[in-house]
Design a protein around this motif. Structure first.
Motif, PDB file in Angstrom:
ATOM      1  N   SER A   1       0.840  -1.199   0.000  1.00  0.00           N
ATOM      2  CA  SER A   1       0.000   0.000   0.000  1.00  0.00           C
ATOM      3  C   SER A   1       0.871   1.243   0.000  1.00  0.00           C
ATOM      4  O   SER A   1       1.845   1.345   0.740  1.00  0.00           O
ATOM      5  N   SER A   2       0.506   2.191  -0.859  1.00  0.00           N
ATOM      6  CA  SER A   2       1.292   3.417  -0.961  1.00  0.00           C
ATOM      7  C   SER A   2       0.651   4.582  -0.238  1.00  0.00           C
ATOM      8  O   SER A   2       1.144   5.705  -0.314  1.00  0.00           O
ATOM      9  N   LEU A   3      -0.457   4.335   0.442  1.00  0.00           N
ATOM     10  CA  LEU A   3      -1.139   5.429   1.130  1.00  0.00           C
ATOM     11  C   LEU A   3      -0.341   5.856   2.356  1.00  0.00           C
ATOM     12  O   LEU A   3       0.151   5.025   3.117  1.00  0.00           O
ATOM     13  N   PRO A   4      -0.208   7.157   2.576  1.00  0.00           N
ATOM     14  CA  PRO A   4       0.461   7.632   3.792  1.00  0.00           C
ATOM     15  C   PRO A   4      -0.322   7.203   5.027  1.00  0.00           C
ATOM     16  O   PRO A   4      -1.540   6.973   4.969  1.00  0.00           O
ATOM     17  N   ALA A   5       0.370   7.110   6.145  1.00  0.00           N
ATOM     18  CA  ALA A   5      -0.274   6.720   7.400  1.00  0.00           C
ATOM     19  C   ALA A   5      -1.389   7.704   7.755  1.00  0.00           C
ATOM     20  O   ALA A   5      -1.222   8.928   7.637  1.00  0.00           O
ATOM     21  N   GLY A   6      -2.559   7.172   8.145  1.00  0.00           N
ATOM     22  CA  GLY A   6      -3.677   8.024   8.547  1.00  0.00           C
ATOM     23  C   GLY A   6      -4.506   8.557   7.405  1.00  0.00           C
ATOM     24  O   GLY A   6      -5.426   9.354   7.621  1.00  0.00           O
ATOM     25  N   LYS A   7      -4.219   8.138   6.174  1.00  0.00           N
ATOM     26  CA  LYS A   7      -4.946   8.619   5.010  1.00  0.00           C
ATOM     27  C   LYS A   7      -5.789   7.502   4.403  1.00  0.00           C
ATOM     28  O   LYS A   7      -5.512   6.315   4.574  1.00  0.00           O
ATOM     29  N   ALA A   8      -6.833   7.900   3.668  1.00  0.00           N
ATOM     30  CA  ALA A   8      -7.702   6.948   2.989  1.00  0.00           C
ATOM     31  C   ALA A   8      -7.994   7.470   1.589  1.00  0.00           C
ATOM     32  O   ALA A   8      -7.999   8.686   1.342  1.00  0.00           O
ATOM     33  N   SER A   9      -8.234   6.541   0.658  1.00  0.00           N
ATOM     34  CA  SER A   9      -8.556   6.888  -0.718  1.00  0.00           C
ATOM     35  C   SER A   9     -10.047   6.662  -0.942  1.00  0.00           C
ATOM     36  O   SER A   9     -10.559   5.567  -0.716  1.00  0.00           O
ATOM     37  N   VAL A  10     -10.755   7.713  -1.382  1.00  0.00           N
ATOM     38  CA  VAL A  10     -12.206   7.657  -1.558  1.00  0.00           C
ATOM     39  C   VAL A  10     -12.550   8.069  -2.981  1.00  0.00           C
ATOM     40  O   VAL A  10     -12.061   9.080  -3.488  1.00  0.00           O
ATOM     41  N   GLY A  11     -13.429   7.293  -3.620  1.00  0.00           N
ATOM     42  CA  GLY A  11     -13.873   7.634  -4.965  1.00  0.00           C
ATOM     43  C   GLY A  11     -15.179   8.409  -4.938  1.00  0.00           C
ATOM     44  O   GLY A  11     -16.078   8.104  -4.157  1.00  0.00           O
ATOM     45  N   VAL A  12     -15.287   9.432  -5.779  1.00  0.00           N
ATOM     46  CA  VAL A  12     -16.516  10.223  -5.868  1.00  0.00           C
ATOM     47  C   VAL A  12     -16.899  10.368  -7.339  1.00  0.00           C
ATOM     48  O   VAL A  12     -16.035  10.527  -8.211  1.00  0.00           O
ATOM     49  N   ALA A  13     -18.195  10.271  -7.619  1.00  0.00           N
ATOM     50  CA  ALA A  13     -18.717  10.482  -8.971  1.00  0.00           C
ATOM     51  C   ALA A  13     -19.420  11.832  -9.006  1.00  0.00           C
ATOM     52  O   ALA A  13     -20.279  12.128  -8.168  1.00  0.00           O
ATOM     53  N   LEU A  14     -19.056  12.651  -9.967  1.00  0.00           N
ATOM     54  CA  LEU A  14     -19.554  14.024 -10.023  1.00  0.00           C
ATOM     55  C   LEU A  14     -20.246  14.290 -11.353  1.00  0.00           C
ATOM     56  O   LEU A  14     -19.876  13.736 -12.385  1.00  0.00           O
ATOM     57  N   LYS A  15     -21.234  15.162 -11.293  1.00  0.00           N
ATOM     58  CA  LYS A  15     -21.917  15.611 -12.497  1.00  0.00           C
ATOM     59  C   LYS A  15     -21.413  16.996 -12.873  1.00  0.00           C
ATOM     60  O   LYS A  15     -20.803  17.694 -12.059  1.00  0.00           O
ATOM     61  N   GLN A  16     -21.687  17.366 -14.103  1.00  0.00           N
ATOM     62  CA  GLN A  16     -21.266  18.684 -14.562  1.00  0.00           C
ATOM     63  C   GLN A  16     -21.844  19.758 -13.652  1.00  0.00           C
ATOM     64  O   GLN A  16     -23.021  19.743 -13.318  1.00  0.00           O
ATOM     65  N   GLY A  17     -20.983  20.685 -13.230  1.00  0.00           N
ATOM     66  CA  GLY A  17     -21.393  21.733 -12.311  1.00  0.00           C
ATOM     67  C   GLY A  17     -20.982  21.444 -10.878  1.00  0.00           C
ATOM     68  O   GLY A  17     -21.049  22.335 -10.027  1.00  0.00           O
TER      69      GLY A  17
END
Length: 243
Positions: free
Chosen positions: A129-145
């Motif tokens: 895992s390459s994530l720094p300690a105490g960090k998390a990776s979150v995915g978000v889906a966005l619409k135009q605007g």
């Protein structure tokens, strides 16, 4: 009365100027020798030969290594689309990644951002895992605007819950924090880092939808994930260089 022509010692002499005999010619001055110029010429020839030899030796002692052609964010991998090969002088003290090792390198993750034009070395990657300690990776889906048009990996952004009422909240204390942030106008995360971006720019029909992977504090991950699931996330650029 005829006058008798005088004959004597001067009879038959030419009226032209007298020519010196061969023995009377002036000696030709000897050519001046310049040993310094001769030595300089020899030295230049030797230097040219030495320079040519050095170039040949250096050309034969070069290796083909990996250079990235686009920024690679922490947690991302290299591929044929963001790398190229370059020749560098061989140096055993530098842990170059050889071009022949590219396929093996694809299974590794960047420890931190690797910028375009960098000749990579093995120490820049990890297989875990390459994530720094105490960090998390979150995915978000966005619409135009819901996002700036120029958003890109490496940007620092604020994440807002723009849902109404409790649409972005859930059970537990995390949901209360998300609802409170929405009503007060404060961001869920003030300084998230964009790790990856994926949109439909290559599609025949563009919908303006955008998917981002954000690097946030572990304590904020749940609130961001709930707001994203409800379609209530908005992204705003903020000053900064990353976490």
């Amino acid at each position: 009365m005829k006058i008798q022509e005088r004959t004597g010692a001067g009879a038959g002499r030419s009226t032209g100027p007298a020519q010196p005999s061969a023995g009377d010619r002036l000696p030709t001055p000897p050519r001046e020798r310049k040993p310094a110029l001769a030595a300089l010429a020899v030295l230049l020839i030797l230097l040219g030969a030495l320079g040519a030899t050095t170039l040949v030796l250096q050309a034969g002692d070069r290796i083909e290594v990996v250079k990235v052609t686009a920024d690679i964010q922490a947690g991302e991998s290299v591929g044929t689309g963001n790398t190229t090969s370059v020749l560098v002088a061989a140096d055993d003290s530098i842990n170059y990644v050889k071009w022949s090792q590219l396929d093996s390198l694809k299974s590794y993750k960047a420890k931190s951002t690797i910028y375009k034009g960098t000749v990579v070395i093995g120490d820049m990657f990890t297989q875990g895992s390459s994530l720094p300690a105490g960090k998390a990776s979150v995915g978000v889906a966005l619409k135009q605007g819901q996002y700036p048009a120029d958003i890109k990996p490496g940007d620092v952004v604020a994440v807002y819950n723009v849902g109404t009422g409790n649409s972005g909240s859930g059970s537990g204390s995390g949901g209360s924090d998300s609802s409170s942030s929405s009503s007060s106008g404060a961001p869920i995360v003030p300084d998230a880092k964009v790790n990856t971006r994926s949109d439909d720019s290559d599609s025949t029909i563009s919908t303006g939808n955008l998917s981002l992977t954000l690097l946030v504090d572990e304590s904020d991950a749940a609130a961001v994930a709930r707001a994203a699931a409800a379609g209530a996330v908005a992204i705003v650029h903020v000053p900064g260089t990353g976490n």
